[in-house]
Design a protein around this motif. Structure first.
Motif, PDB file in Angstrom:
ATOM      1  N   LEU A   1       0.844  -1.200   0.000  1.00 16.30           N
ATOM      2  CA  LEU A   1       0.000   0.000   0.000  1.00 16.30           C
ATOM      3  C   LEU A   1       0.878   1.247   0.000  1.00 16.30           C
ATOM      4  O   LEU A   1       0.650   2.194  -0.748  1.00 16.30           O
ATOM      5  N   PHE A   2       1.912   1.224   0.848  1.00 16.64           N
ATOM      6  CA  PHE A   2       2.829   2.360   0.936  1.00 16.64           C
ATOM      7  C   PHE A   2       3.496   2.610  -0.413  1.00 16.64           C
ATOM      8  O   PHE A   2       3.525   3.745  -0.915  1.00 16.64           O
ATOM      9  N   ILE A   3       4.028   1.537  -1.017  1.00 17.08           N
ATOM     10  CA  ILE A   3       4.703   1.662  -2.317  1.00 17.08           C
ATOM     11  C   ILE A   3       3.740   2.181  -3.375  1.00 17.08           C
ATOM     12  O   ILE A   3       4.047   3.099  -4.129  1.00 17.08           O
ATOM     13  N   ALA A   4       2.522   1.601  -3.397  1.00 19.41           N
ATOM     14  CA  ALA A   4       1.548   2.002  -4.412  1.00 19.41           C
ATOM     15  C   ALA A   4       1.145   3.467  -4.249  1.00 19.41           C
ATOM     16  O   ALA A   4       1.029   4.204  -5.227  1.00 19.41           O
ATOM     17  N   PHE A   5       0.963   3.910  -2.995  1.00 12.93           N
ATOM     18  CA  PHE A   5       0.603   5.315  -2.753  1.00 12.93           C
ATOM     19  C   PHE A   5       1.701   6.244  -3.263  1.00 12.93           C
ATOM     20  O   PHE A   5       1.434   7.193  -4.010  1.00 12.93           O
ATOM     21  N   ALA A   6       2.927   5.965  -2.866  1.00 13.45           N
ATOM     22  CA  ALA A   6       4.041   6.839  -3.247  1.00 13.45           C
ATOM     23  C   ALA A   6       4.224   6.850  -4.759  1.00 13.45           C
ATOM     24  O   ALA A   6       4.362   7.920  -5.368  1.00 13.45           O
ATOM     25  N   ALA A   7       4.220   5.657  -5.370  1.00  7.61           N
ATOM     26  CA  ALA A   7       4.447   5.585  -6.818  1.00  7.61           C
ATOM     27  C   ALA A   7       3.300   6.250  -7.576  1.00  7.61           C
ATOM     28  O   ALA A   7       3.510   6.878  -8.611  1.00  7.61           O
ATOM     29  N   THR A   8       2.075   6.132  -7.041  1.00  6.88           N
ATOM     30  CA  THR A   8       0.922   6.769  -7.688  1.00  6.88           C
ATOM     31  C   THR A   8       1.054   8.286  -7.635  1.00  6.88           C
ATOM     32  O   THR A   8       0.798   8.992  -8.612  1.00  6.88           O
ATOM     33  N   LEU A   9       1.475   8.782  -6.485  1.00  3.83           N
ATOM     34  CA  LEU A   9       1.648  10.226  -6.320  1.00  3.83           C
ATOM     35  C   LEU A   9       2.637  10.768  -7.354  1.00  3.83           C
ATOM     36  O   LEU A   9       2.348  11.714  -8.091  1.00  3.83           O
ATOM     37  N   ILE A  10       3.810  10.137  -7.424  1.00  2.49           N
ATOM     38  CA  ILE A  10       4.847  10.588  -8.364  1.00  2.49           C
ATOM     39  C   ILE A  10       4.343  10.495  -9.802  1.00  2.49           C
ATOM     40  O   ILE A  10       4.409  11.459 -10.563  1.00  2.49           O
ATOM     41  N   SER A  11       3.821   9.311 -10.159  1.00  2.00           N
ATOM     42  CA  SER A  11       3.502   9.104 -11.577  1.00  2.00           C
ATOM     43  C   SER A  11       2.273   9.894 -12.001  1.00  2.00           C
ATOM     44  O   SER A  11       2.157  10.265 -13.164  1.00  2.00           O
TER      45      SER A  11
END
Lengths: 283, 260
Positions: B67-77
């Motif tokens: 969840l943490f990875i997906a949130f961060a990567a979603t924010l950036i991308s």
């Protein structure tokens, strides 16, 4: 002013893709021409050795086996996908979108879980074997899991949606008048399909086949889970070279060959479609 | 005359294809409510495995990390991908640019995974959740960009000029004119990207490093199913699939509604 605005907008995205895709892929290509270090690193000594090794009969067999499995998967996907895409293209416009979304939906769920579902279905105590025994069709469970059959089933399951999408986009462009004209001129449905529909949808067939073939040949999860790791495919070979044998240059060379095959197939497909377009214009 | 039987056969075939696509998923969902014991023999209805699931610390930790990875990567991308879509749509892009932007969607996962691993190793980047975030954002940008671009299809550019002529600044124009038009696309793209990252296995597997703190949910599933069927996977598989389907459904709906 306009230029700088465009750079501000596209700059970060282009830079991101350059840094995390183009440069790493270039690095992979460069590494494939170096020697493996003693402790698993890379010695920067130029060599063709990795490519020479890749065409060695030992690895040639892995390439051949992968191509065979990917090829069979592609043909089955085409056989399953063509009538399905055709049927969707014939249905009323309003319903087409819903039917296509139903085809695509599984693609958006976890690949491992979808593969695991087949482990549950195919194993010796699985639903398929138990049903067949229950119906009295077989006495002992069939060896459905951990072989090529399981790998091909899993790959077909995973990639048939891509085939259907590619075929649909091609079939739906076909003017129904062409088929009607053919029927009016006395051709049987089979003849109409063979002489009119099939040739005109070749670009879609080519695109779908390239997709499924390329995705299948590089896959390592399905051979690992459904093939039980007994059958090595190119994907597994790359995996082993990077994580187990730690021969990165050799693994890079194999990956470079996969990319090369993919590029060659995509180019071939593009050429086919271009020639078709040109033919159509001259007619 | 001969048309109807053919159409009937085609419809039957299509139905079978849907059975093929959804049958395995439904079997898994059904078995997740199985009482206990064997992973593939029906012994009665129960929520036993869902209880087990929430007691499984490894799965919970892996889901948290994903969840943490997906949130961060979603924010950036989402930020970079949206800007990219806006820039690209201002003028017809060159074919090379189009190819570059599409490349992350086309390249086989394993090739992207090993090339990123080689790259991180070359620049001596320590592997962990942060390197997975970087890797995921790289391919998610392409998907975000593709989805946001669909919003520009019917976008009348003259309203931007009108806004600037009326004295609005660049940022105000973006906030008051462009953003409301593309917002559904941006939200849909973020949901799609989030799902892609959460479910992504191969790239995460190669670029997460040896630390157990960076094990993602798909990596945990892989470790559990690698050596055969285990009943505790069914329950978590059901939940994750339903959430994925829901997010994708939501993404589709949001991006369509304003069009109508």
């Amino acid at each position: 002013m306009v230029v700088s605005r465009r750079i501000v907008l596209t700059g970060p995205g282009i830079a991101w893709i350059m840094a995390l895709l183009v440069i790493p892929c270039a690095l992979l290509l460069v590494n494939s021409f170096f020697e493996r270090g003693i402790y698993g690193g890379i010695d920067y000594i130029f060599t063709f050795e990795n490519y020479a090794r890749a065409i060695d009969p030992l690895y040639g067999e892995i390439f051949w086996n992968s191509a065979r499995v990917a090829g069979i998967t592609t043909l089955i996907s085409l056989a399953l996908g063509y009538p399905a895409a055709y049927c969707i293209a014939l249905s009323p416009k309003r319903r087409q979108m819903a039917l296509l979304i139903l085809v695509m939906l599984p693609l958006w769920s976890n690949y491992l879980i979808r593969t695991y579902a087949w482990m549950v279905l195919l194993n010796g105590e699985g639903l398929i074997n138990r049903s067949l025994i229950g119906l009295g069709l077989i006495e002992a469970p069939l060896p459905l899991l951990y072989n090529d059959f399981a790998i091909i089933t899993g790959l077909t399951y995973a990639y048939v949606p891509f085939m259907i999408l590619a075929l649909f986009s091609s079939i739906s462009k076909l003017a129904p008048e062409l088929r009607e004209a053919s029927t009016d001129l006395g051709a049987s449905p089979l003849m109409t399909f063979w002489r009119v529909t099939f040739p005109l949808t070749l670009p879609g067939i080519a695109a779908g086949c390239v997709f499924v073939f390329v995705l299948s040949i590089g896959n390592f999860v399905t051979p690992d889970l459904l093939g039980g790791g007994k059958r090595t495919m190119i994907g597994n070979l790359i995996y082993d070279q990077f994580l187990t044998a730690r021969d990165w240059p050799f693994g890079s060379a194999i990956a470079a060959i996969v990319i090369f095959i993919m590029m060659a197939l995509l180019t071939l497909q593009a050429v086919l479609i271009n020639r078709r377009d040109r033919d159509e214009k001259t007619v | 005359m001969s048309r109807n039987p053919i159409q009937a056969w085609l419809s039957a075939h299509l139905l079978l294809v849907y059975v093929f696509l959804y049958g395995p998923i439904l079997v898994l969902v059904a078995l997740s409510f199985n009482k206990a014991g064997m992973p593939n023999v029906w012994t009665g209805l129960s929520l036993h495995w869902y209880g087990e699931l929430f007691a499984n610390e490894k799965i919970i930790a892996a889901v948290g990390n994903s969840l943490f990875i997906a949130f961060a990567a979603t924010l950036i991308s989402t930020v970079i991908g949206t800007l990219l879509a806006m820039g690209i749509e201002e003028r017809r892009p060159r074919i090379a640019t189009e190819a570059l932007i599409a490349a992350p969607m086309i390249i086989p996962d394993i090739v992207m995974a090993i090339s990123l691993l080689s790259f991180y190793s070359l620049i001596k980047l320590t592997l962990g959740s942060h390197s997975v975030i970087l890797s995921h954002s790289a391919f998610m940008i392409s998907f975000v960009c593709a989805v946001v671009r669909t919003r520009f299809k019917h976008f009348d550019r003259s309203i931007i000029e009108a806004s600037i002529d009326l004295g609005a600044g660049e940022f105000t124009t973006f906030r008051r004119v462009t953003l409301p038009v593309i917002a559904p696309g941006v939200i849909a793209a973020a949901l799609l990207g989030f799902t892609l990252s959460f479910d992504e296995f191969i790239i995460a597997y190669f670029t997460s490093g040896p630390s157990s703190a960076s094990i993602t949910f798909p990596m945990q599933i892989y470790a559990m199913i690698r050596f055969g069927v285990t009943p505790d996977v069914n329950a978590v598989a059901t939940i994750v699939m339903l959430v994925s389907f829901f997010l994708i459904f939501l993404s589709q709906r949001i991006n369509r509604e304003v069009e109508a």
